[in-house]
Design a protein around this motif. Structure first.
Motif, mmCIF file in Angstrom:
data_model
loop_
_atom_site.group_PDB
_atom_site.id
_atom_site.type_symbol
_atom_site.label_atom_id
_atom_site.label_comp_id
_atom_site.label_asym_id
_atom_site.label_seq_id
_atom_site.Cartn_x
_atom_site.Cartn_y
_atom_site.Cartn_z
ATOM 1 N N THR A 8 -11.301 35.517 25.996
ATOM 2 C CA THR A 8 -12.419 35.002 25.255
ATOM 3 C C THR A 8 -13.580 35.138 26.100
ATOM 4 O O THR A 8 -14.750 35.807 25.558
ATOM 5 C CB THR A 8 -12.156 33.677 24.829
ATOM 6 N N LYS A 67 -11.645 39.275 15.479
ATOM 7 C CA LYS A 67 -12.389 39.789 16.544
ATOM 8 C C LYS A 67 -12.977 41.050 16.517
ATOM 9 O O LYS A 67 -13.991 41.429 17.087
ATOM 10 C CB LYS A 67 -11.621 39.375 18.029
ATOM 11 N N GLY A 84 -12.220 33.279 20.014
ATOM 12 C CA GLY A 84 -11.353 32.909 20.856
ATOM 13 C C GLY A 84 -10.471 31.702 20.685
ATOM 14 O O GLY A 84 -9.404 31.547 20.916
ATOM 15 N N SER A 85 -11.229 30.598 20.239
ATOM 16 C CA SER A 85 -10.802 29.238 20.150
ATOM 17 C C SER A 85 -9.804 29.312 19.025
ATOM 18 O O SER A 85 -8.796 28.660 18.944
ATOM 19 C CB SER A 85 -11.927 28.354 19.933
ATOM 20 N N HIS A 114 -6.733 30.915 19.633
ATOM 21 C CA HIS A 114 -5.922 30.199 20.686
ATOM 22 C C HIS A 114 -5.187 29.390 19.981
ATOM 23 O O HIS A 114 -4.305 28.767 20.314
ATOM 24 C CB HIS A 114 -7.061 29.417 21.379
ATOM 25 N N ARG A 129 -5.213 36.728 14.795
ATOM 26 C CA ARG A 129 -6.633 36.813 14.587
ATOM 27 C C ARG A 129 -6.778 37.914 13.229
ATOM 28 O O ARG A 129 -7.853 38.193 12.899
ATOM 29 C CB ARG A 129 -7.376 37.674 15.686
#
Lengths: 101, 543, 680, 184, 503
Positions: free
Chosen positions: B268, B327, B375-376, B379, B384
């Motif tokens: 990230t 992403k 990213g979070s 996570h 994604r």
């Protein structure tokens, strides 16, 4: 007597040496061919010296060095061949291709 | 301040992070808290120094290089250790030091496997040195060094901490781990470009010998360049060589293909820094080096750059629409956004270049934030894939709201930072440089229209992403899962970005206050007085 | 920075600077944003979940706007405050700047008032409407965001700020339409609204660039004055710039064919529809045309552009009205009606009726908001949007019913309600400007308007209740705003009776005419009663036929009686004839014609939209899958693969046999020698 | 110089004889299929070369050649041949027949190139003062004077060949033998 | 004619000779467990040999010339002697633990290594064909045997044999060229030769150009073999792979450097006038070496073999400034020389470091296969970092020293000003990118790949002399990267070679 007549012999010996180097399988034979080539160089040097006649006989000095080095090379070469022969029981150079690509 | 007047301030800003990284190495690996605290401390001090710089900067003379440091470095080739800051580099420098602080805060408890904060933070600090140095370097060799230095840490970040899933790469027979493919691709592309860029630099150096001692000094070369020293085929080729280097970094179509892979694969914080700062190095270099040193060639190349930029805008947006990976979508959006930046630069006007700079700053803030969010989210969801997400707004309202905010900022909502870059580059494209108008006015105006259509497409994929990810009911698979909404580290990292996005959105002079003088003088010296004005107009407003 | 503006044309009104309230009008612009932040951060802890802040801000605004409104009556106000936010480069030797600020003049004061007045009432109404609903706090936050953006839009002294407000209301609209985003239809509707507007915004942005860069200034004052002075550079771009701006306005004001988002936008809660998609936001396009009126009025290119704009407006007003006839969803009826009315306004402004268009905007804001809120009240009661689930509600919901009827009549243009005067003025403008053919279409439109409103009223409030549960009147929080809106729906028309001025206070014409540049539109001296009669007849006919068709439901005896008595009774004696006629007419309009329009709407326009959307997605897939991954990426991967296989091939040279190496050595030597020999 | 006048010099008859022998034996060195014969042919070649050297008034070098090569090197070769147990009779596997055509072509080209370059350069440059040998004193002074440095250093290559040759050519002791030796 | 001998100038050679003999003598008397003292003596000897170099560098005597100018100690010679000593020093350090770990005849090993160093030190001063030839032979001869030093290993045997056969072939060709040069010019003194060559190249002696060209090319081929330039590189991969790793390191650095010294001396002192002949030849060699070396390296599985191809490619890079200056008219020769020397210095540092790390890594992982090194960075981060440092330096990534090598290579190619130089620079640029791939591949394996199951976690820090070798090279790599003037200092000093020749 002209210088070229010696040089041609040298060229011929050199070429023969190359031929031998390329076709001989036995390592000792390869070494013989190399000696031919070095000898050809000596002929050159001596022939040129005969024309040039330098004050310090440089050509001859040079050829003495070449002879010395050639002798050393023969020693080294035979030692290597012996070492290999001890391990492989063969002196054929094209038997050695463990490492390639 | 004495620190800055002597030039040591800039040196400190550049090398403090590197020293910090070295000190990090001395801290025991197991003492993670100390590593984090020390790294954050270094980043904050660097940022504070850059703020001091902001305070001490003479805005009346934004077109001059200030706080210069010019020491002999490699005398054999006439390369000097020459640092300096002007109105163009100042905002980008501050952006760089600022985002670094946020990135370290964010990474406080977000570690990708294989963990190892010491290694990761040290790489980040080395990266900071490279980035800050690139923005401050006033010597081509120095510039080249810093330009390259950023590659190493990023390579390791992607390769070690990157995405470990396997992917089929077109043209490859077997599946490859994304991070492996992406890291080497990133490096090779950039290296390829910068190898040619270096040839271009050297050619300039060589040619400058015709007019005095050979030099790598950027201000001196600018002086030569604006007086017409470099011209003809030579200049054409040199510009082309540098173009390759910079365009890969930007990245411009069709040199962009490293970017989606690198962004997707990077951890990230890596993606954030990549998007926020690293991409700017290329476009900054166009403004700092290509245009002022080779103004005539810039004019010759401008239409081509404009065309590629517009292709990038449209192409990037269309590619976004085909993504299933969140992403990767954000990554492709960078292609489009940087297209606007380059479109601005290609107009060679003060407005256009200003557009590029604010576009860079805004893209840095916004896309950086988007990558933080992506990213979070991955996570938490461990995926994604947008088809599996959905209803995020319900599961994590705060994060969803921030995502929506950022998405709107990214699509160029007026009143947020992203708007100005897009709008002004269209503004610039309407009236490109005087000398480009005779032949290429139509081209640039077509570019403007296509760029405007690009904004529509941008809105399209951003809204689409929002709908997919944020709205709707959460999927069956998430029933019963506990989701933690944004935690305090995340918020600490994000809120400043959001605030800045709004502040710049409503008061872009935050950036222009520094840049405009510099840009105007750049355009004037490069292209002559009054180049950036439209056709004469009777001033109906009277006195 | 304040623009020093001189009146440039004889006849332009004398203006005053307006004192404290004009100077600090910016507080109105900021207040809703403050409210927004307060709601977001504190709203959840309050009793009304944050509505307090929203209402408070709007109340403040209403007071402020009313004061300005009154001040403006006695003496036209003009005041501009500008703050530079960006100095982006040089233009003709001076700095090219972006500014934010506010403008206080007749036009903006009128808009401030409308926004604040309708906004406040809708906010209050919403407290009741949204009670117990999801995300109420967020709802009010979004509403405040909308109000703020709208005020930024209408208070904008320049194109840049206008764009900010413009997209800001778009954002708010997106948020509010998609308020129930759990259902995909709603989020899609929200996307569609934002997206359609985004497409239109391209026109606005490009138009702004064209006009602004023509003179190096984005402020309306400068552009308008340059237009009034027929400035050459502006003239050069007037046609393109004018049309581009208009394209932007088409999106926001839902002009054919960009109206498609508006009916879908009804997915949002009803107060949203009332405030944004009826009274205020959708009028932004009209406002923009009015704001830049001199560009269209004084420049040749602008005039030319208008010739394209009028037909668009006319098509919108008529064709969209027809659609309202076939809708079952009461909000859709009102939505199509809104589109149609926006068509009236656009037609008026495009035809040169600055005041006429604005006046209709003004009155329409009240009665359409009233209608929407009324509809919301009904929906709130029956939990359905469909009129087929309603019926006979007049007894259970009397206040709603009456106010709804007032609104309907006003909309239908029945004298002396507000709609009559404003619609009449539009007809007069069309007549005066020489658009007679279009005027007749507009009159026909009036007929359609009356027809569908009657239908809506009849189906909703008359007949028998067809829904479930027991509907009951809405709480006071909701009905009070209805009443409050009914008042101006009735009386607003009197503000602009041609030739009538209220002492020294002028009338609506003079109020909105308080601009730095004279608008130069035609103001009739008195009502043209002939035209009024046409309009009234059309309206009356519409109501009548509508009533004949829908009113005389089996169980609605009382209602029929009441309506049969005064005027229509004699006609009803030939009811077969009338029925046939009506059926024939309606049959055609409602049948093939409406269906055709509906079909076009669904399959052609939406089809195009969906097709374009799908096509773009397909293109995206092609670009990514085909070009990027298989093309460019393959190329680069191919290059590396090429290097790789070259490497493999070169490795093969290394056979491991020393004599082949020697051979290579000798060959290399000979080739080198020969190459150099050839080279030299 | 015409061929006529060249051939009329007696010394050239000697040259032709020796040169012919050198070439033939040189040819046999690389073509004979018998290992020992190849070594002996080399002796002949070197002997002929020494003769040529004598013609070229390089007595010292000529005798050095004879001493070093025929006296030492050839013996070394023969030992090498025997130790590697090469068959002393005709051995068809001595050559790599596949390499022959290529090698022949290459060496022929090489010969042409070498001869051509030398002929164009030296053509018919005469060798003066035939038969007058170089004073060995000159050689000696050169070797120990100007060329003393290489003369000294070349000793180390011989020493290195000696030391290294012994080391690598000798049979390594087995660990058991080592232990026995180590105790000494 | 005076045979005055400047003993200070000869001191390094004399000290090395004494050390050699000392090592040999010591080997006879020391019992086996104490044989490592031979290495210590060797290291000390090399250190002492550096002292006279430093003295000569500091004093102001300038060029010291002996034996009628056939043996010259100028700054060029000092720099390169220093390089040979330093490289030899590091090689010795690397050898200690490697040689100790098996029955490797330590005394003889160091003797031969020192002999080879002696040869290259002599070459740096040689301004005479004979001394050059002898120096070359003394450098190479011991290496034939050292390559086969692991007597029991067939690969090592094979390495030795291949190296030897091709080595003597190249010697023969070189000698042919030298004999022809002697025949043409009548002298073995390089300065005298250069006058004659100038005459011939000037066209005043018709008929000699082809022979001169042949002689020059044959001599270049002889040295190209030493620097392992394509197409005379065939021995290198096999020999590198088979030879003991310290010997490989020595081959790839000192022996290669010796080849370059030979080239410099011959080409700059004797043949500046014949630039039309050797310029294009070097150009071809440079382009071919870079391209073939890099491409072939892409798919190598053995790390030493990979470095072998890398060193072939690096030789190509080193030839670039040289060749570019030559094909661009010849007035840039000094720039080319300087750049190549700088490259050589930096290359020596980082390549020695890379080999030292490889020795340690191979010991740590027990294999020379790249795949076997997977996850080394996790198991042993320090070693992993060192791998990254040296390999990225070889790839030319800032801020490691390699960048400056590449940089100055590009710089001199571009500033040579001719199209030939620019094209070479472009080829080099593309090759630099290709090269990165395989260097990065090693780093990737070390850092990105997961360690094999059951790999030991314990850090095994390189100890003793190997550690010292790694530390020295690593520090030098990083320091030069940040402050390249250290390297350019050496480059500038070598200009004397050209000024001495009156170029």
């Amino acid at each position: 007597m002209i210088v070229t007549q010696f040089l041609v012999i040298a060229a011929a010996l050199f070429s023969l040496g190359v031929y031998g180097l390329l076709v001989r399988r036995n390592a000792v034979m390869v070494l013989l061919a190399v000696e031919l080539m070095l000898n050809a160089v000596n002929i050159n040097l001596i022939a040129f010296e005969a024309v040039i006649r330098s004050s310090q006989a440089v050509g001859q000095v040079f050829s003495i060095f070449v002879i010395t080095v050639a002798a050393a090379e023969v020693g080294i070469g035979l030692a290597i061949i012996l070492m290999i022969f001890r391990n492989r029981q063969s002196a054929n150079v094209d038997d050695f291709n463990l490492m390639k690509f | 301040m004495e620190l800055f007047e002597s030039g040591w301030g800039l040196t400190l800003i550049v090398f403090l992070p590197l020293v910090g990284a070295l000190v990090n190495m001395a801290i025991p690996k197991t003492n993670e808290t100390a590593v984090k605290q020390w790294s954050l401390f270094v980043a904050v001090v660097t940022f504070a120094l850059s703020l001091l710089l902001v305070v001490n900067f003479d805005y009346g003379a934004g077109d001059r290089f200030q706080f210069e440091m010019n020491e002999t470095w490699i005398s054999a080739i006439g390369a000097n250790f020459h640092l300096g800051v002007d109105g163009i580099s100042l905002p980008l420098l501050v952006l760089s030091t600022f985002v670094m602080v946020l990135a370290i805060i964010y990474s406080w408890d977000h570690w990708e496997e294989p963990h190892n904060p010491r290694g990761f933070l040290s790489l980040m600090l080395i990266l900071a040195t490279g980035m800050n140095g690139t923005f401050l370097a006033l010597d081509l060799v120095l510039f080249f060094i810093f330009f390259e230095v950023v590659l190493l840490p990023m390579y390791f970040m992607i390769g070690i901490w990157g995405d470990k899933s396997k992917r089929r790469i077109p043209g490859f027979s077997k599946e490859v781990e994304t991070r492996l493919y992406a890291s080497i691709k990133f490096f090779l592309f950039t290296l390829f470009g910068s190898a040619f860029m270096l040839l271009g630099f050297l050619a300039l150096y060589f040619k400058s010998g015709d007019f005095g001692p050979r030099t790598f000094d950027i201000p001196e070369l600018i002086e030569l360049g604006t007086s017409g020293a470099f011209s003809g085929t030579f200049a054409f080729l040199v510009f082309g060589a540098m173009f390759l280097g910079f365009a890969v970094k930007v990245p411009m179509w069709p040199f962009h293909t490293w970017l989606p892979d690198a962004h997707t694969a990077a951890p990230t914080v890596g993606s954030v820094l990549l998007a926020a700062i690293l991409l700017k190095l290329g476009s900054y270099a166009f403004i700092r080096i290509s245009i002022p040193i080779l103004p005539q060639e810039a004019e010759n190349w401008a239409p081509a750059i404009a065309v590629l930029s517009v292709i990038g805008i449209i192409y990037g947006s269309l590619a976004c629409l085909a993504q299933t990976d969140m992403k990767r979508l954000i990554a492709f959006s960078s292609v489009g956004h940087m297209g606007f930046v380059m479109l601005g630069i290609s107009t060679l006007t003060d407005v256009g270049i200003n557009a590029a700079i604010i576009g860079m700053v805004a893209h840095g803030l916004i896309t950086g934030l988007l990558f933080f969010l992506a990213g979070s989210m991955s996570h938490r969801y461990h995926t994604r894939e947008m088809s599996r997400l959905g209803g995020n707004q319900k599961l994590m309202p705060v994060m969803g709201a921030i995502l929506a905010f950022t998405a709107f900022a990214s699509l160029g909502l007026p009143g947020l930072a992203g708007f100005w870059g897009e709008f002004m580059s269209l503004l610039g494209a309407y009236n490109p440089l005087e000398s480009l108008r005779a032949e290429y006015l139509g081209l640039f105006r077509t570019a403007m229209v296509l760029g405007a259509i690009g904004t529509v497409l941008t809105a399209g994929y951003m809204l689409w992403m929002l709908q997919k990810v944020n709205l709707g009911e959460p999927g069956e698979e998430w029933v019963g899962h506990e989701f933690h909404d944004a935690d305090r580290y995340e918020l600490t990292a994000w809120v400043p970005l959001m605030v800045l996005i709004v502040v710049i959105g409503f008061y872009p002079n935050v950036v222009f206050g520094a840049t405009t003088d510099a840009v105007v003088s750049l355009v004037n010296t490069a292209f002559g007085e009054g180049a950036a004005t439209t056709a004469a107009v009777t001033d109906v407003l009277g006195s | 920075m304040t623009h020093l503006v001189l009146a440039v044309e004889a006849g332009a009104p004398e203006l005053v600077s307006g004192g404290f309230f004009a100077q600090w009008a910016g507080i109105m612009l900021v207040a809703p944003f403050v409210a927004f932040l307060l709601i977001v951060f504190l709203g959840k802890r309050l009793k009304y979940l944050g509505a307090e802040f929203a209402i408070g801000a709007m109340a403040l605004n209403l007071v402020w706007a009313s004061i300005l409104f009154v001040q403006n009556m006695s003496h036209g106000i003009f005041r501009e405050e500008n703050f530079e936010i960006a100095s982006i480069g040089m233009f003709d030797g001076r700095a090219l700047v972006f500014e934010l600020g506010w403008v206080v003049d007749g036009l903006s004061i009128m808009m401030y008032f409308v926004v604040a007045f309708v906004g406040l009432l809708v906010f209050i109404y919403a407290v009741g409407y949204m009670h117990g609903d999801v995300r109420v706090t967020w709802f009010f936050a979004s509403l405040s965001l909308f109000a703020g953006s709208m005020l930024i839009l209408v208070g904008s002294p320049n194109l840049i700020q206008l764009i900010i407000g413009w997209e800001g209301v778009g954002l708010a609209s997106y948020l509010l339409i998609g308020h129930y985003w759990e259902q995909k239809e709603n989020s899609s509707a929200a996307m569609k609204a934002f997206y359609t507007n985004k497409v239109a915004d391209v026109g606005l942005i490009l138009g702004a660039i064209l006009l602004g860069l023509a003179i190096g200034d984005f402020s309306f004052a400068a552009i308008n004055e340059a237009a009034a002075n027929h400035a050459e550079p502006l003239e050069a771009v007037a046609f393109a710039g004018g049309l581009l701006l208009f394209f932007g306005a088409m999106g926001k004001s839902a002009q054919f064919p960009l109206h498609i988002w508006l009916p879908d936008a009804m997915a949002g809660p009803t107060p949203v529809s009332a405030l944004m998609h009826a009274a205020t936001m959708v009028t932004a396009g009209i406002y923009l045309m009015a704001r830049t009126f001199p560009v269209y009025q004084d420049l040749v290119g602008g005039e030319a552009a208008r010739q394209w704009m009028v037909p668009i407006g006319v098509i919108t007003l008529f064709a969209m009205g027809l659609l309202a006839l076939v809708a079952d969803d009461i909000k859709k009826v009102l939505a199509y009606s809104t589109v149609s009315q926006l068509g009236y306004m656009m037609t008026a402004v495009a035809a040169g009726g600055y005041t006429a268009g604005l006046f209709h905007l003004f009155t329409h804001a009240f009665f359409k908001a009233l209608l929407f809120l009324g509809a919301g009240s009904v929906i709130h009661a029956v939990h359905s949007n469909n009129m087929s689930d309603m019926g006979g509600l007049r007894k259970e919901m009397p206040r709603t019913f009456w106010t709804f009827v007032i609104g309907s009549l006003s909309l239908a243009g029945i004298i002396p309600l507000a709609g009559f005067f404003s619609k009449d003025e539009i007809l007069a403008t069309l007549d005066h400007e020489g658009y007679q053919a279009f005027m007749w279409v507009a009159i026909a439109g009036a007929f359609v308007t009356a027809f569908y409103m009657t239908r809506a009223v009849a189906l909703t409030f008359f007949g028998s209740y067809k829904g479930h549960g027991h509907p009951h009147e809405s709480p006071a929080l909701m009905t009070v705003p209805l009443v409050a809106l009914a008042v101006p729906s009735v009386i607003a028309g009197f503000l602009n009776i041609p030739g009538v001025e209220f002492g020294g206070f002028g009338n609506f014409t003079t109020w909105v005419g308080a601009r730095v540049v004279a608008m130069g539109d035609h103001h009739p001296e008195a009502i043209d009663w002939t035209l009024a009669a046409y309009g009234l007849t059309a309206g009356g006919l519409g109501i009548l036929i509508g009533w004949l068709l829908y009113g005389k439901d089996a169980e609605t005896q009382l209602a029929r009686d009441r309506f049969e008595i005064p005027v229509l009774y004699p006609l009803l004696r030939q009811k077969y004839y009338m029925d046939h006629l009506a059926l024939g007419m309606v049959g055609f309009t409602k049948g093939p014609a409406a269906r055709a329009v509906d079909w076009v709407n669904t399959y052609v326009l939406d089809g195009i939209v969906n097709g374009v959307g799908g096509g773009v997605r397909l293109m995206g897939r092609f670009v990514y899958g085909g070009l990027d991954q298989r093309g460019i990426d393959m190329f680069f991967n191919g290059v590396s693969a090429g290097a790789d296989s070259a490497g493999l091939a070169l490795r093969r040279l290394q056979t491991g046999r020393v004599q082949q190496y020697a051979m290579g050595f000798v060959v290399g030597a000979l080739v080198l020698v020969l190459a150099i020999a050839v080279f030299n | 110089m015409t061929f006529q006048s060249w051939i009329s010099e007696p010394v050239n008859w000697v040259y032709l004889a020796i040169g012919g022998a050198v070439l033939v034996s040189g040819f046999r060195v690389v073509t004979t299929q018998n290992v020992v014969r190849a070594a002996l042919y080399l002796v002949a070649t070197l002997g002929g070369t020494a003769g040529l050297f004598l013609m070229l008034s390089a007595e010292f070098v000529a005798w050095t050649l004879v001493l070093v090569y025929i006296g030492a090197v050839i013996v070394l070769f023969l030992f090498g041949t025997m130790i590697t147990r090469a068959p002393m009779v005709r051995d068809t596997g001595l050559d790599n027949p596949k390499a022959r055509p290529m090698a022949a072509v290459l060496s022929l080209i090489l010969f042409v190139v070498l001869s051509y370059t030398m002929l164009t350069a030296f053509g018919s440059t005469e060798i003066a003062q035939v038969g007058e040998g170089t004073d060995t004193r000159i050689l000696g002074e050169a070797l120990l004077g100007r060329f003393v440095l290489p003369f000294e250093i070349v000793g180390f290559i011989l020493l290195a060949a000696l030391v290294g040759g012994i080391t690598i050519a000798r049979r390594d002791l087995t660990p058991l033998e080592e232990e026995e030796r180590g105790s000494v | 004619m005076s045979w005055e001998i400047d003993y200070l100038a000869l001191a390094p050679e004399i000290i090395i000779v004494v050390t050699m003999l000392g090592v040999l003598a010591l080997d006879l008397v020391l019992p086996r467990p104490l044989k490592y003292w031979t290495a210590t003596v060797g290291v000390l000897g090399l250190t002492f040999a550096a002292i006279p170099l430093i003295i000569m560098a500091v004093d102001d005597v300038g060029t010291r010339s002996m034996f009628e100018g056939s043996y010259v100690v100028d700054e060029f010679a000092l720099v390169l002697k220093g390089l040979f000593l330093a490289a030899g020093y590091v090689t010795l350090l690397m050898s200690v633990s490697y040689i100790e770990s098996d029955r490797y005849y330590q005394g003889e090993y160091y003797f031969l290594l020192l002999t080879s160093i002696l040869g290259s030190v002599v070459m740096a001063s040689a301004r005479d064909l004979i001394i050059l030839f002898i120096g070359l032979e003394v450098t190479t001869g011991p290496l034939f045997m050292l390559a086969g030093w692991r007597k029991g290993d067939l690969r090592s045997n094979e390495a030795s044999l291949k190296f030897f056969i091709l080595g003597v072939l190249s010697t023969a060709i070189l000698l042919w060229g030298m004999s022809m040069l002697y025949g043409i010019t009548g002298s073995v003194d390089l300065v005298t030769i250069s006058d004659s060559v100038a005459l011939i190249a000037g066209g005043s002696v018709p008929g000699f150009e082809p022979l001169l060209g042949l002689a020059i090319l044959f001599i270049i081929i002889g040295f190209a073999f030493k620097v392992s330039a394509v197409p005379f590189h065939f021995w290198a991969p096999d020999t590198y792979e088979g030879a003991p790793t310290p010997v490989t390191a020595y081959l790839s650095v000192s022996s290669k450097a010796a080849g370059f010294v030979g080239l410099f001396v011959i080409v700059y002192v004797a043949l500046p006038a014949a630039v039309d002949i050797w310029g294009p030849a070097l150009w071809l060699l440079a382009a071919l070496s870079m391209t073939v070396g890099n491409l072939a390296a892409l798919r190598q599985e053995n790390i030493v073999r990979l470095l072998a191809y890398s060193s072939i490619a690096q030789a190509g890079f080193m030839l670039v400034p040289f060749a570019a200056a030559a094909v661009s008219g010849g007035d840039q020769l000094a720039v080319g020389l300087e750049a190549t020397v700088v490259y050589l210095v930096i290359y020596s540092v980082m390549n020695l470091g890379a080999f030292a790390v490889i020795i340690q890594g191979a010991r740590r992982t027990g294999t020379g296969d790249i795949e076997g090194w997977a996850g080394l960075g996790k198991l042993d981060p320090r070693l992993g970092v060192l791998v990254a440092v040296f390999f990225f330096s070889l790839a030319g990534i800032p801020p490691l020293a390699g960048w400056f090598a590449k940089f100055i290579m590009f710089q001199s190619a571009i500033t040579s000003g001719g199209p030939g130089g620019v094209w070479l620079a472009v080829i080099a640029a593309v090759n630099a990118v290709i090269a990165f791939y395989y260097y990065a591949r090693v780093v990737k394996t070390v850092w990105f790949d997961a360690p094999a199951e059951g790999a030991s976690e314990a850090e095994d820090a390189p100890v003793g002399s190997l550690g010292l070798a790694i530390a020295l090279t690593a520090v030098a790599t990083i320091v030069i990267g940040f402050y390249p003037p250290i390297a350019t200092f050496f480059g500038e000093a070598t200009r004397t070679l050209i000024t001495a020749a009156g170029g």
